[in-house]
Design a protein around this motif. Structure first.
Motif, short mmCIF file in Angstrom:
data_model
loop_
_atom_site.label_atom_id
_atom_site.label_comp_id
_atom_site.label_asym_id
_atom_site.label_seq_id
_atom_site.Cartn_x
_atom_site.Cartn_y
_atom_site.Cartn_z
N GLU A 109 0.11 -2.53 -16.25
CA GLU A 109 -1.15 -2.76 -15.55
C GLU A 109 -1.09 -2.27 -14.11
N GLY A 110 0.07 -1.70 -13.67
CA GLY A 110 0.16 -1.08 -12.35
C GLY A 110 0.52 -2.02 -11.23
N LYS A 111 1.18 -3.13 -11.52
CA LYS A 111 1.53 -4.09 -10.46
C LYS A 111 2.54 -3.49 -9.48
N SER A 112 3.52 -2.73 -10.01
CA SER A 112 4.53 -2.12 -9.13
C SER A 112 3.90 -1.10 -8.21
N THR A 113 2.98 -0.28 -8.76
CA THR A 113 2.29 0.71 -7.93
C THR A 113 1.49 0.03 -6.84
N VAL A 114 0.80 -1.07 -7.18
CA VAL A 114 0.02 -1.80 -6.17
C VAL A 114 0.95 -2.39 -5.12
N ALA A 115 2.07 -2.97 -5.57
CA ALA A 115 3.01 -3.58 -4.61
C ALA A 115 3.56 -2.52 -3.65
N ILE A 116 3.91 -1.33 -4.16
CA ILE A 116 4.45 -0.26 -3.32
C ILE A 116 3.41 0.22 -2.32
N ASN A 117 2.19 0.50 -2.83
CA ASN A 117 1.14 1.01 -1.95
C ASN A 117 0.70 -0.03 -0.93
N LEU A 118 0.69 -1.31 -1.34
CA LEU A 118 0.34 -2.37 -0.40
C LEU A 118 1.40 -2.46 0.70
N ALA A 119 2.67 -2.32 0.30
CA ALA A 119 3.75 -2.35 1.30
C ALA A 119 3.65 -1.17 2.26
N ILE A 120 3.30 0.02 1.75
CA ILE A 120 3.17 1.21 2.59
C ILE A 120 2.06 1.02 3.60
N THR A 121 0.87 0.51 3.14
CA THR A 121 -0.25 0.33 4.06
C THR A 121 0.07 -0.69 5.14
N MET A 122 0.77 -1.76 4.78
CA MET A 122 1.13 -2.75 5.78
C MET A 122 2.13 -2.18 6.78
N ALA A 123 3.06 -1.37 6.30
CA ALA A 123 4.03 -0.74 7.21
C ALA A 123 3.33 0.24 8.13
N GLN A 124 2.35 0.98 7.60
CA GLN A 124 1.61 1.93 8.42
C GLN A 124 0.78 1.25 9.50
N SER A 125 0.46 -0.03 9.28
CA SER A 125 -0.31 -0.77 10.27
C SER A 125 0.56 -1.34 11.38
N GLY A 126 1.90 -1.11 11.33
CA GLY A 126 2.80 -1.54 12.38
C GLY A 126 3.63 -2.74 12.05
N SER A 127 3.55 -3.26 10.87
CA SER A 127 4.32 -4.44 10.48
C SER A 127 5.66 -3.99 9.90
N ARG A 128 6.67 -4.86 10.08
CA ARG A 128 7.95 -4.64 9.44
C ARG A 128 7.85 -5.25 8.05
N VAL A 129 7.98 -4.43 7.02
CA VAL A 129 7.72 -4.86 5.64
C VAL A 129 8.95 -4.60 4.80
#
Length: 724
Positions: free
Chosen positions: A535-555
């Motif tokens: 159902e794509g949970k890993s893809t969502v988790a990876i992309n969510l982590a990337i977007t949070m890191a791009q916003s300046g957070s340490r992820v």
């Protein structure tokens, strides 16, 4: 967010939602539409062309009265206004009856007519086979006829249908002619039969009339009332009775008077009455003279009595005279009494004779009365027979006269003409109906398929079926042909290769929604899971982590899927050590955490796959590891197995600040999603919301066409994505 689901309000009708369903299933609608239209067109073109001819006639409620007041035996038309409806309905049935149809068959010589039967173009062998077992021609004609009354008029259309126009014309005209002929023939036949029956009845009644008249004449002759009628004899007898009664009454009165006189005379004779009363009873002159002499002598006696003594000779002489006169009076009275007795006896004799005559006349009157009863009966029978004979004879003459009439209440108005265009099949109507039915059938099938589709597809499904907040969507990532071999890796790094794509913008929307859900107490530990696999949970988790890191957070993204780990492959880091190594105490966190190519994003791979992952998540060391990792990063995202497959996500959810549930669009059923939510709530997990993954924005079936505008503003010219 409360754990209990909110009460679902009654859904309102959304026409746009229906329209989107039609657009989603448009190929189903088009296929059904084309199938129905094609089927109807083929069926219509294969049908035999049928032509319809129409003749008209007028049915009057009354036939013309040619003979004035002569009543018809068979009334053509209705008897009254109220019976008009029944009459006309009956006539409509008569027109299409077997009797009229049989006349049409006979008039047009339809038996064995190959053209009428429609077999004229068949091979001779087939024609012979068909004629060997001929159909019911009458029923065939009946099936071709139709009656159509014109509203508010007496006009009737007779329609005939046939595959050949000329035969339709012939049948319509023949039907009108056959009905008119049937109407006249029926009237004539009934009238003739009635006239014959009346004639036979008249003959029988005449014989009965003659017999009754002869019986009456014989009775009169037998009772001698030929010259004098019975009524006159009754009058004569009645008059005689009156005269005899009057005479008898008179004789009885005279007898009563004689009895009175006789009694008075007897009383005088017996000296019970004074002699002075004789003149009041007897009118005999001699008695009256003797009476005068007697009174004179009585006066002399009285006068002498005053002068002389009782023994005086003069007085004695007067007394002697008185005695002699008295004797003469008595003797004379005896004579009168004897005369009265004789008269009385004669009177009694006359009275007896008169009574005898009166009794005789009374008997005669009784006999006459008895004869009168029989006479009246015979006369009544004779009169009734004569009246019936005259009535039937008159009606027979009227019926005979009416049978020669040729009047009719049905008139032919317009003859049928040969039709030019067929009425069946109705190509335009059939095509229109096919289009309407095909369209309705296709739409109905589309809605039925949509009803059978119980998958979660859009935000409404999430909020209504699950009662959870909607965090956003992840559009479908469509790769080109040369990218297919590296599809998994490219999908996971799509945000890096397409930073201004719709997918990237949707991931940022999900990130923003998560951050704004609890700004005061941010969720630092996030668990990303799904109801089932693929159902794509890993893809969502990876992309969510990337977007949070791009916003300046340490992820830090942690791979807790110890059965099918894949984060080490996605980020290209070694998978020999990782989370399992930390839990077993074989290494420290800095040694197993790997840096990725994305700034601020670290990866903790799964490490060696253990035989008992669930027991590892129950250990105190794992809890300390989670606390230590949370202390070192702004956000820690855990990629876990599916909820409905293993118990790992349920154990992990108790140690997290929030759970993100990933559902694949048009793939995950409502029941699976509800079961997953129910299990997470049973362990009191905090579900932050739902992300719908792999949503195809090429189609507007889910009502999210507006998401396609994500990429319009940002543009994708710098790194154009594959066609989507």
């Amino acid at each position: 967010m409360a754990d209990d689901a909110q009460e679902v309000a009654e859904p309102s009708i959304d026409l746009r939602e229906y329209w989107n369903i039609v657009l989603k299933r448009k190929w189903t609608v088009i296929a059904v539409f084309l199938f129905v239209v094609t089927l109807v067109v083929v069926y219509t073109l294969r049908q035999v062309k049928i032509y319809e001819a129409r003749a008209s006639m007028i049915i009057e409620p009354y036939a013309p009265q040619v003979l004035g007041n002569v009543r018809e035996v068979y009334a053509l038309g209705a008897d009254s206004y109220w019976s008009n409806k029944e009459y006309y309905e009956t006539q409509y049935k008569v027109i299409t009856s077997r009797t009229v149809s049989a006349k049409i068959v006979q008039q047009l010589h339809l038996e064995g007519n190959k053209e009428f039967l429609g077999i004229d173009k068949l091979p001779p062998e087939e024609q012979k086979l068909f004629l060997d077992d001929p159909p019911d021609y009458v029923e065939m004609v009946r099936g071709m006829l139709e009656v159509e009354p014109v509203k508010d008029s007496r006009t009737v259309y007779v329609k005939a249908r046939h595959r050949y126009p000329k035969w339709a014309q012939r049948l319509a005209n023949a039907a009108v002619n056959a009905y008119i002929e049937y109407n006249q023939q029926t009237r004539r036949q009934v009238t003739v039969e009635a006239a014959d029956w009346l004639l036979s009845q008249a003959r029988e009644l005449k014989q009965r009339m003659d017999e009754s008249e002869n019986a009456l004449h014989g009775f009169k002759q037998q009772n001698q009332i030929l010259s004098v009628s019975l009524e006159d004899r009754q009058n004569i007898t009645s008059q005689r009775l009156q005269d005899l009664n009057a005479t008898l009454n008179k004789l009885q009165a005279e007898r009563f008077a004689l009895e009175a006189k006789r009694k008075q005379i007897q009383d005088i004779r017996e000296a019970r009455l004074p002699l002075e009363s004789v003149d009041k009873v007897l009118s005999n002159p001699l008695i009256q003279q003797l009476k005068e002499s007697y009174f004179k002598l009585k006066e002399q006696q009285a006068e002498l009595g005053t002068k002389y003594l009782s023994e005086h000779p003069k007085l004695k002489a007067v007394e002697e005279k008185l005695k002699l006169v008295r004797q003469d009076i008595e003797r004379e009275i005896d004579h009168v009494l004897s005369s009265l007795d004789t008269e009385y006896r004669a009177q009694m004799d006359n009275e007896r004779k008169l009574q005898s005559e009166l009794a005789k006349v009374k008997n005669e009157a009784l006999e006459i009365n008895k004869k009168e009863i029989e006479y009246n009966r015979l006369k009544r029978v004779a009169d009734n027979n004569a009246a019936m004979y005259q009535l039937v004879l008159k009606r027979q003459k009227e019926a005979t006269l009416a049978s020669h009439q040729k009047t009719n209440n049905v008139y032919k108005l317009d003859a049928a003409v040969e039709p030019r265009d067929p009425v069946h099949p109705r190509v335009r109507l059939n095509l229109l109906l096919a289009m309407v039915l095909g369209l309705l059938g296709g739409i109905g099938l589309a809605f039925f398929l949509e009803y059978l589709d119980n998958t979660v597809k859009n935000q409404d499904d999430v909020e209504k079926a699950l009662g959870l907040p909607f965090l956003g969507i992840i559009p479908s990532i469509k790769l080109q042909g040369e990218e297919e071999p590296k599809s998994v890796s490219l999908r996971d790094h799509y945000l890096l290769t397409h930073p201004k794509s719709t997918v990237a913008e949707c991931c940022r929307t999900v990130r923003t929604n998560l951050l704004f859900m609890s700004p005061e107490t941010p969720s630092r530990r996030l668990l990303v899971t799904s109801p089932g696999p693929e159902e794509g949970k890993s893809t969502v988790a990876i992309n969510l982590a990337i977007t949070m890191a791009q916003s300046g957070s340490r992820v830090l993204v942690v791979d807790t899927d110890m059965r099918r780990p894949r984060l080490h492959k996605t980020f290209g880091v070694p998978g020999s050590t990782g989370l399992t190594t930390l839990i077993l105490g074989e290494a420290e966190a800095p040694a197993v955490i790997r840096h990725s190519e994305v700034a601020g994003l670290d990866v903790l791979p799964c490490g060696p796959i253990p035989p008992n992952p669930t027991e590892l998540f129950h250990t105190e060391r794992f809890t300390r590891i989670v606390e230590d990792l949370s202390a070192g990063y702004d956000r820690v995202i855990f990629d876990s197995p599916p909820v409905l497959v293993v118990a790992d996500p349920l154990i992990l959810s108790r140690k997290m600040d929030g759970v993100v549930l990933v559902i694949k669009s048009a793939h995950t059923s409502r029941e699976m999603a509800q079961r997953a939510v129910r299990q997470l709530r049973d362990v009191q997990a905090r579900i932050l919301g739902v992300v719908i993954n792999d949503l195809d924005l090429e189609h507007r079936e889910y009502g999210y066409y507006y998401y396609r505008h994500y990429g319009y503003y940002y543009g994708e010219k710098e790194s154009p994505p594959p066609s989507s």
